[in-house]
Design an enzyme around this catalytic site. Sequence first.
Site, PDB file in Angstrom:
ATOM      1  N   SER A 206     -59.119 -56.224 -72.278  1.00 50.27           N
ATOM      2  CA  SER A 206     -59.697 -56.762 -71.056  1.00 50.27           C
ATOM      3  C   SER A 206     -58.947 -56.270 -69.822  1.00 50.27           C
ATOM      4  CB  SER A 206     -59.628 -58.292 -71.123  1.00 50.27           C
ATOM      5  OG  SER A 206     -60.110 -58.860 -69.938  1.00 50.27           O
ATOM      6  N   GLY A 207     -59.673 -56.002 -68.741  1.00 50.26           N
ATOM      7  CA  GLY A 207     -59.064 -55.495 -67.517  1.00 50.26           C
ATOM      8  C   GLY A 207     -58.056 -56.443 -66.885  1.00 50.26           C
ATOM      9  N   HIS A 208     -58.443 -57.720 -66.782  1.00 49.24           N
ATOM     10  CA  HIS A 208     -57.613 -58.624 -65.968  1.00 49.24           C
ATOM     11  C   HIS A 208     -56.289 -59.013 -66.609  1.00 49.24           C
ATOM     12  CE1 HIS A 208     -58.230 -62.790 -67.648  1.00 49.24           C
ATOM     13  NE2 HIS A 208     -59.205 -62.165 -68.277  1.00 49.24           N
ATOM     14  N   CYS A 330     -54.478 -81.356 -73.026  1.00 56.81           N
ATOM     15  CA  CYS A 330     -54.709 -82.777 -72.775  1.00 56.81           C
ATOM     16  C   CYS A 330     -55.766 -82.984 -71.704  1.00 56.81           C
ATOM     17  CB  CYS A 330     -53.422 -83.455 -72.319  1.00 56.81           C
ATOM     18  SG  CYS A 330     -52.072 -83.211 -73.461  1.00 56.81           S
TER      19      CYS A 330
HETATM   20  C1  LIG Z   1     -57.526 -63.515 -72.508  1.00 53.91           C
HETATM   21  C2  LIG Z   1     -57.799 -63.260 -73.932  1.00 53.91           C
HETATM   22  C3  LIG Z   1     -59.113 -63.084 -74.392  1.00 53.91           C
HETATM   23  C4  LIG Z   1     -60.301 -63.228 -73.498  1.00 53.91           C
HETATM   24  O1  LIG Z   1     -60.391 -62.194 -72.551  1.00 53.91           O
HETATM   25  P1  LIG Z   1     -61.245 -62.420 -71.212  1.00 53.91           P
HETATM   26  O2  LIG Z   1     -61.294 -61.092 -70.586  1.00 53.91           O
HETATM   27  O3  LIG Z   1     -60.516 -63.431 -70.395  1.00 53.91           O
HETATM   28  O4  LIG Z   1     -62.585 -62.909 -71.648  1.00 53.91           O
HETATM   29  C5  LIG Z   1     -59.302 -62.817 -75.724  1.00 53.91           C
HETATM   30  N1  LIG Z   1     -58.266 -62.709 -76.564  1.00 53.91           N
HETATM   31  C6  LIG Z   1     -57.001 -62.857 -76.173  1.00 53.91           C
HETATM   32  C7  LIG Z   1     -55.899 -62.699 -77.144  1.00 53.91           C
HETATM   33  C8  LIG Z   1     -56.720 -63.144 -74.836  1.00 53.91           C
HETATM   34  O5  LIG Z   1     -55.464 -63.315 -74.443  1.00 53.91           O
END
Ligand SMILES: *Cc1c(COP(=O)(O)O)cnc(C)c1O
Length: 390
Positions: A206-208, A330
Site C-alpha cells: 500500500s502507498g500510504h 476498547c
Molecule cells: C495497513 C495494512 C493493511 C491495509 O492497507 P490499507 O492501504 O490501509 O487498506 C493491510 N495489511 C497490513 C499488514 C497493514 O498494515
Amino acid sequence: MEKRFVYADNAATTKVYPEVVEEMLPYFTEVFGNPSSLHHVGQQAKKALDSARARIADVIGAAPEEIFFTSCGTESDNWAIRGASAVYARVNKIEKPHIITTKIEHHAVLHTFKALENSGYEVTYVDVDENGKVSPEAIVSAIRDNTCLITVMLANNEMGTIEPVADIVKAVKAVRNIPFLTDAVQAVGNIPVNVKDLGVDMLSFSGHKIHAPKGVGCLYIKKGTRLKNLIEGGGQEKGKRAGTEGLANIMGMAKALEISRDRMGEAKELAAKRDRLIKGITSLPDTYLTGHPTDRLPGNASFVFKGIEGESLLFLLSAAGICGSTGSACSSASLEPSHVLTSMGIPVEICHGSLRLSICYETTDEDIDYMIENVKKVVERLRMMSPIYN
Ligand SMILES: *Cc1c(COP(=O)(O)O)cnc(C)c1O
C-alpha cells in the site's frame, strides 16, 4: 525535557515524502490526460503509467505486466483472496473450497476470510508461537484436498514479527501448487522484498504505509496465476480491475518505493534506535516486549504493561505530543483485546495495556529519549491510580 511532537505511528500511516509530492505534482495539471485516451495528452499519461509499472516491478523483482494497481492494501488483499480461490476452485472442480491463513493477519485478510466462511467456504486459522512466528510445518499440515488458497503475512503490523514466508512457500509448493498470497503492506519499504526470492504467487502492498499518499495500492500477480476480475468496466489493468487509474498517486508510490530502496542502508540505524527504545521502556517493571526480539521490523517497538489500559496510555502520551497506537479496541465498545496479542498466548488482562510505537527514518535520538521518559512517567502515573495494579 521540553515538550516535543513525536509521530510514532508509522505502522498506521506515514507522512508523504516531499520528493514524492514533487513527483506527483505534474500529473495534476500538466500530464493530466486519461491514459486510455488516444490523443497526445492521454498518451503522455499512458507513458508515465507504464514507466511507474516498470519502476515498481524493478524494485520488487517482478515483471511490469505482473503489477496491478488498486486503491489500497485492503483492496489488494480482498481481490487476491477472493479472486484466486474462486478460479482455483472452478478449474479444479472443488465444490466446497478451503482456504488457510494465520491468526495474526490484518483485518483486511481475516474479515475477508470471515465473509467467505459465511458464504460456504471452509477456513483454517493457523496458530503462531509466543513470538508471533508461523511455522511452515503448521501451514503444510493444514492443507486439505480442497485447499484453494493460502495466505501468510510477511511482517505483522501490531508486533512487528517477520514471517519465514520463503520457507513456508517452499514447503507448500512441495505438496501442491496452491495459490499463495503474502500481505506485505508492513514489509515493503521497511525490509528488502523480492517476489522471486519469496516464491509467492501474489503480494500486496500500500502507498500510504511507505510515505506515498493514501488511496493507492498494488497487487503483484505472478504470470500464470489466475484471478477473477475485481471490478468490471473499461479495459484498465488488463480488464481485471477497471476504473481510470489514479496516475498522480501511482507516480508517488513508484517514487516512494525507489526512495525506500535507496535508503535501505539506514535500516540498521533505525533498528538501533528501536532497540534503545525497547531497552528503555522494558526497564519498567511488569513491562514486556511483544513479538520476536530480533526478527522484527526495524521501526516496530511494541509492548504490554501490566495494570493499565492502552487507551488511557495513548491519551496521556498524546497530551505529551507523542502519537502511538494500541492493539486493544476498547473504543469499539466491545472491549476486545487484540487478536494478535492473545494468539501469542499473552493473558487477556495484560493485552489491554498494549502500546505500539512505530518509528521511521525521521525519528531522532532526542525523540527516542523523549518517548522513553514520557512512557515511564505516564505508566507510573496510571499504575498509581489503577485499582488493579499494586
Ligand atoms: C495497513 C495494512 C493493511 C491495509 O492497507 P490499507 O492501504 O490501509 O487498506 C493491510 N495489511 C497490513 C499488514 C497493514 O498494515
